[in-house]
Design a protein around this motif. Structure first.
Motif, PDB file in Angstrom:
ATOM      1  N   UNK A 183       6.018  -5.208 -52.514  1.00 44.59           N
ATOM      2  CA  UNK A 183       4.862  -5.906 -51.947  1.00 44.59           C
ATOM      3  C   UNK A 183       3.810  -4.961 -51.387  1.00 44.59           C
ATOM      4  N   UNK A 184       4.259  -3.926 -50.706  1.00 45.03           N
ATOM      5  CA  UNK A 184       3.304  -3.067 -49.989  1.00 45.03           C
ATOM      6  C   UNK A 184       2.891  -1.836 -50.791  1.00 45.03           C
ATOM      7  N   UNK A 185       3.415  -1.707 -52.012  1.00 44.77           N
ATOM      8  CA  UNK A 185       3.048  -0.563 -52.847  1.00 44.77           C
ATOM      9  C   UNK A 185       1.534  -0.517 -53.031  1.00 44.77           C
ATOM     10  N   UNK A 186       0.945   0.633 -52.763  1.00 42.65           N
ATOM     11  CA  UNK A 186      -0.498   0.801 -52.901  1.00 42.65           C
ATOM     12  C   UNK A 186      -1.294   0.349 -51.697  1.00 42.65           C
ATOM     13  N   UNK A 187      -0.623  -0.272 -50.724  1.00 40.45           N
ATOM     14  CA  UNK A 187      -1.311  -0.764 -49.533  1.00 40.45           C
ATOM     15  C   UNK A 187      -1.093   0.130 -48.316  1.00 40.45           C
ATOM     16  N   UNK A 188      -0.119   1.014 -48.398  1.00 44.71           N
ATOM     17  CA  UNK A 188       0.167   1.915 -47.277  1.00 44.71           C
ATOM     18  C   UNK A 188       0.215   3.349 -47.795  1.00 44.71           C
ATOM     19  N   UNK A 189       0.160   4.299 -46.874  1.00 42.25           N
ATOM     20  CA  UNK A 189       0.249   5.701 -47.257  1.00 42.25           C
ATOM     21  C   UNK A 189       1.718   6.098 -47.394  1.00 42.25           C
ATOM     22  N   UNK A 190       2.062   6.814 -48.454  1.00 40.98           N
ATOM     23  CA  UNK A 190       3.445   7.305 -48.572  1.00 40.98           C
ATOM     24  C   UNK A 190       3.776   8.198 -47.383  1.00 40.98           C
ATOM     25  N   UNK A 191       5.029   8.201 -46.982  1.00 37.29           N
ATOM     26  CA  UNK A 191       5.438   8.995 -45.829  1.00 37.29           C
ATOM     27  C   UNK A 191       5.282  10.483 -46.133  1.00 37.29           C
ATOM     28  N   UNK A 192       4.820  11.221 -45.144  1.00 33.78           N
ATOM     29  CA  UNK A 192       4.705  12.673 -45.242  1.00 33.78           C
ATOM     30  C   UNK A 192       5.886  13.308 -44.527  1.00 33.78           C
ATOM     31  N   UNK A 193       6.573  14.225 -45.195  1.00 29.02           N
ATOM     32  CA  UNK A 193       7.710  14.917 -44.616  1.00 29.02           C
ATOM     33  C   UNK A 193       7.386  16.392 -44.450  1.00 29.02           C
ATOM     34  N   UNK A 194       7.881  16.979 -43.372  1.00 27.00           N
ATOM     35  CA  UNK A 194       7.658  18.399 -43.105  1.00 27.00           C
ATOM     36  C   UNK A 194       8.965  19.033 -42.658  1.00 27.00           C
ATOM     37  N   UNK A 195       9.348  20.159 -43.266  1.00 27.04           N
ATOM     38  CA  UNK A 195      10.585  20.822 -42.843  1.00 27.04           C
ATOM     39  C   UNK A 195      10.399  21.507 -41.504  1.00 27.04           C
ATOM     40  N   UNK A 196      11.433  21.422 -40.680  1.00 26.59           N
ATOM     41  CA  UNK A 196      11.406  22.099 -39.391  1.00 26.59           C
ATOM     42  C   UNK A 196      11.696  23.579 -39.613  1.00 26.59           C
ATOM     43  N   UNK A 197      11.017  24.438 -38.869  1.00 24.88           N
ATOM     44  CA  UNK A 197      11.241  25.875 -39.012  1.00 24.88           C
ATOM     45  C   UNK A 197      12.691  26.222 -38.702  1.00 24.88           C
ATOM     46  N   UNK A 198      13.289  27.129 -39.466  1.00 19.75           N
ATOM     47  CA  UNK A 198      14.671  27.558 -39.169  1.00 19.75           C
ATOM     48  C   UNK A 198      14.770  28.092 -37.744  1.00 19.75           C
TER      49      UNK A 198
END
Length: 294
Positions: A15-30
């Motif tokens: 339903x919400x495909x194209x209506x919201x921004x895909x989640x952004x993931x960021x790796x944490x520094x070691x």
């Protein structure tokens, strides 16, 4: 109430495909995570893990709640149950903003109730999204009562910040996206307030055999107390995180999801929350989503 299923989350994703921004993931520094605090729930051999942060503040309106609001409105539109009077909610926080934004995106009227004590900036942001803002009473409970009366008298569709399967299913789509980006995902850590995000995440995670760790402040433990009591109960709210996690009672949806065998409830004292905030001070909502891989 209908209990949340993985099928509900898959339907929400469509339903919400194209209506919201895909989640952004960021790796944490070691080395960013302090060592010496072995998880007592983890009986596996100790190993290095990669930790990722889900940057949900980059979503429309600044929170994951945009997903639930979009799913809620679209599902009612598809079912032909979206009334001419539009949608209504009592919330000056992220839920109200998400509701107003999603309504604006879909050309639906939104009426949002706030206490007169709510900061003017919140009312202004809601109006920027096209909402009709009604200021009633001096406490949230009074605004909520007025919202319920408005829904009953006008036929407007009443939304909720977290306690609804369509809302929880919408935010549960986060886990689907995270799992697609990190196919060897092992554990997801979720900060729990009322339980909408947790219910959605835990339901999707169970399907993918991913462990869910529900984290609450020690003095703001609605889900933990419900697990202990076997039913939702009222709890005191006294934490530095109460502004975002300060639900007095968790939802039945959240308690049902917490009974999955891969779910663990963890309490964190305010001292530890304050300490964890320091390295994240430049990204204020990052800590809401943490995922770990072996």
């Amino acid at each position: 109430m209908h209990q949340l299923t993985y099928g509900d989350i898959k339907a929400a994703a469509d339903r919400i495909a194209g209506r919201i921004r895909p989640v952004t993931l960021a790796p944490l520094d070691p080395g960013a995570i302090r060592t010496g605090h072995r998880d007592p729930l983890d009986d596996r051999p100790e190993q290095t893990c990669q930790v990722w942060l889900a940057l949900k503040f980059m979503q429309h309106t600044g929170s994951f709640k945009a997903r639930g609001a979009q799913n809620f409105i679209q599902a009612h539109r598809d079912a032909g149950t979206l009334p001419d009077a539009g949608i209504t909610i009592a919330s000056g926080g992220n839920a109200g903003l998400a509701c107003a934004w999603a309504a604006q995106q879909q050309g639906v009227r939104a009426t949002v109730f706030l206490p007169i004590t709510a900061p003017q900036v919140k009312a202004a942001r809601l109006r920027d999204y096209g909402a009709d803002v009604r200021l009633v009473g001096t406490e949230y409970a009074e605004a909520l009562a007025a919202c319920e009366e408005f829904a009953a008298s006008t036929g407007a569709l009443a939304s909720h910040a977290y306690d609804h399967p369509l809302i929880a299913a919408g935010v549960g789509t986060l886990l689907e996206e995270i799992n697609q980006q990190i196919p060897d995902l092992d554990t997801v850590v979720v900060a729990v307030g009322g339980g909408g995000l947790f219910a959605g995440i835990a339901t999707a995670a169970q399907r993918h055999e991913i462990r869910t760790v529900a984290v609450e402040p020690t003095n703001c433990r609605a889900l933990n107390a419900a697990i202990e009591a076997g039913r939702p109960v009222d709890v005191p709210v006294d934490s530095i995180a109460a502004d975002s996690l300060g639900a007095r009672r968790t939802s039945a949806l959240a308690l049902h999801a917490a009974r999955h065998d891969r779910v663990h409830s963890v309490l964190v004292p305010d001292t530890e929350i304050a300490s964890a905030r320091l390295p994240l001070c430049c990204m204020p909502l990052v800590a809401w989503g943490v995922v770990a891989t072996p």
